[in-house]
Scaffold this active site. Structure first.
Site, short mmCIF file in Angstrom:
data_model
loop_
_atom_site.label_atom_id
_atom_site.label_comp_id
_atom_site.label_asym_id
_atom_site.label_seq_id
_atom_site.Cartn_x
_atom_site.Cartn_y
_atom_site.Cartn_z
N TYR A 162 16.75 -4.61 -1.29
CA TYR A 162 17.58 -5.11 -0.19
C TYR A 162 18.99 -5.43 -0.68
O TYR A 162 19.25 -6.47 -1.29
CB TYR A 162 16.96 -6.36 0.44
CG TYR A 162 15.55 -6.19 0.96
CD1 TYR A 162 15.06 -4.94 1.31
CD2 TYR A 162 14.70 -7.28 1.09
CE1 TYR A 162 13.76 -4.78 1.79
CE2 TYR A 162 13.41 -7.15 1.57
CZ TYR A 162 12.94 -5.89 1.92
OH TYR A 162 11.66 -5.74 2.39
N HIS A 192 6.06 -2.47 -3.91
CA HIS A 192 6.91 -2.12 -2.77
C HIS A 192 6.88 -0.61 -2.50
O HIS A 192 7.34 0.18 -3.32
CB HIS A 192 8.35 -2.57 -3.04
CG HIS A 192 9.21 -2.67 -1.83
ND1 HIS A 192 10.56 -2.94 -1.90
CD2 HIS A 192 8.92 -2.55 -0.51
CE1 HIS A 192 11.05 -2.98 -0.68
NE2 HIS A 192 10.07 -2.74 0.18
#
Length: 325
Positions: A52, A137
Site C-alpha cells: 500500500y 498477501h
C-alpha cells in the site's frame, strides 16, 4: 473485542490502503486525522501492507498510533512482496494503483527468508516492536512456496512470539480454503468475496473456517464502491460495473430505502450474519469517511429488511443474515 488467535480485533477495522495514496494523494494531515477519527470511534484494529503506497501506509499507521498504548490496539500487515529501492526515481506508482513516487519495486517472495525480511522491514516502517497479525498477501500464483515455505516461517514466528496470529489474505476463496483445511492459520481475509452481491465465500471458505475454528476478517464489503453508491460509472471489483450487477445493486438499494436504511449500512452489517466473521474492514481516507462507517455500523436494521431482500431474490434462503434490531 474479538479473539483472533492470540490477538484481539475490534468489530470494525481500519483498512489503510487508502491512506497509502490509493488512486489519489492523501495529505499527511488528512491521513492522521482519519486514524484519529477511527480511534475516537472505538476502532482498535488497523490493517496495512508494504504494497500500500510502497510502504507509505505502514509509515502513516505507525506514526498515527505512536502515542497510543500499544497493548490497546492490534495492527496487521502482510508478507509476500518485498520493496527493493530504485535509483534514480522516475515516475509514479499509479500503474499499481498508488499515487506515490516509484521509489521501490515490488519483488514477490514467499520464501522463509523473504517472510522474515518482510516482517523486519515492516516493523521498521511501523516503528513498532511487534505485529499482531501477519497475512500472506495475494499468493494466488505462488501456492507452492506459500504453503511449503512462507507458511512454516510464519508458524515459527508465531511460536517465537514475534507475531500473535497468522493468516492469508486474497481475493480468491479456493486457496484460502486450502490454507484453512491444511494448515493451522488463525485467520483469513477474503476481499470482496463475502458481500451482499458476492456470496462465493459461503460455498467453501466460511464452512471450513467454522469447522476449523478459524476467524474471518472480511474486506471489500462495498465491492470497491458499487455497494456504497450504485451508479452506472461505479466500479465493481475495481473494474467497470456490468449492467446486470448494477441492476442487482439498485434493486437492493430500493429495498433498503423502503426501510429507511442506506444500502451501505446493510452492506457493512451483512457479513456479521455468519458466525465465523470476526471483523469487517473499511477503507477510509478521511475522518468523515470513518465517522460515516462507524455511524452506519451502529444504525438499527430491522429483520424485515433481510426478509424483503430474500423475497426480492437478492439473498437466497441459505445465506445467513444478522439478527434484526
Amino acid at each position: 473485542m474479538r479473539k483472533v488467535g492470540n490477538a484481539f480485533v475490534s468489530e470494525l477495522g481500519f483498512g489503510a490502503a487508502a491512506i497509502g495514496n490509493l488512486f489519489s494523494p492523501v495529505s499527511e494531515e488528512t491521513a492522521a486525522a482519519a486514524v484519529d477519527a477511527a480511534w475516537e470511534a472505538g476502532i482498535r484494529y488497523y490493517d496495512t501492507a508494504p504494497h500500500y503506497g510502497l510502504g507509505l501506509s505502514e509509515r502513516r499507521i505507525g506514526a498515527a498510533l505512536a502515542t497510543r498504548p500499544r497493548a490497546t490496539f492490534a495492527v496487521s500487515t502482510k508478507a509476500g512482496r518485498l520493496l527493493e529501492p530504485i535509483s534514480p526515481v522516475r515516475g509514479d506508482d499509479l500503474s499499481n494503483g498508488f499515487a506515490v513516487p516509484a521509489a521501490f519495486r515490488r519483488v514477490w517472495d514467499f520464501s522463509a527468508d523473504g517472510v522474515r525480511r518482510s516482517i523486519e522491514e515492516s516493523l521498521l516502517r511501523l516503528g513498532m516492536d511487534r505485529i499482531d497479525i501477519v497475512y500472506l498477501h495475494d499468493p494466488d500464483d505462488y501456492a507452492v512456496p506459500a504453503l511449503e515455505e512462507a507458511y512454516p516461517a510464519l508458524e515459527r514466528l508465531r511460536a517465537e512470539g514475534v507475531v500473535a496470529a497468522i493468516g492469508v489474505g486474497m481475493n480468491r476463496t479456493g486457496l484460502l480454503t486450502r490454507f484453512v483445511r491444511d494448515t493451522d492459520v488463525d485467520v483469513v481475509m477474503p476481499a470482496g468475496r463475502y458481500t451482499l452481491l458476492d456470496h462465493s465465500a459461503l460455498g467453501d471458505l466460511l464452512p471450513a473456517a467454522s469447522e476449523r475454528g478459524v476467524s474471518v476478517v472480511v474486506g471489500g464489503v462495498f465491492n470497491s464502491g458499487l455497494l456504497a453508491d450504485p451508479q452506472p460509472d461505479a466500479t465493481y471489483d475495481y473494474a467497470p460495473v456490468p449492467e446486470e450487477i448494477l441492476a442487482r445493486a439498485l434493486r437492493m438499494k430500493d429495498v433498503c430505502a423502503r426501510h429507511g436504511v442506506p444500502l451501505r449500512a446493510a452492506a457493512l452489517r451483512f457479513p456479521f450474519g455468519h458466525p465465523a466473521v470476526a471483523s469487517v474492514l473499511i477503507g477510509a481516507r478521511s475522518a468523515a469517511e470513518v465517522h460515516d462507517a462507524a455511524t452506519l455500523l451502529r444504525r438499527p436494521i430491522p429483520g424485515s429488511l433481510w426478509s424483503d431482500l430474500r423475497t426480492a431474490g437478492s439473498l437466497s434462503a441459505s445465506v445467513p443474515v444478522p439478527d434484526g434490531d
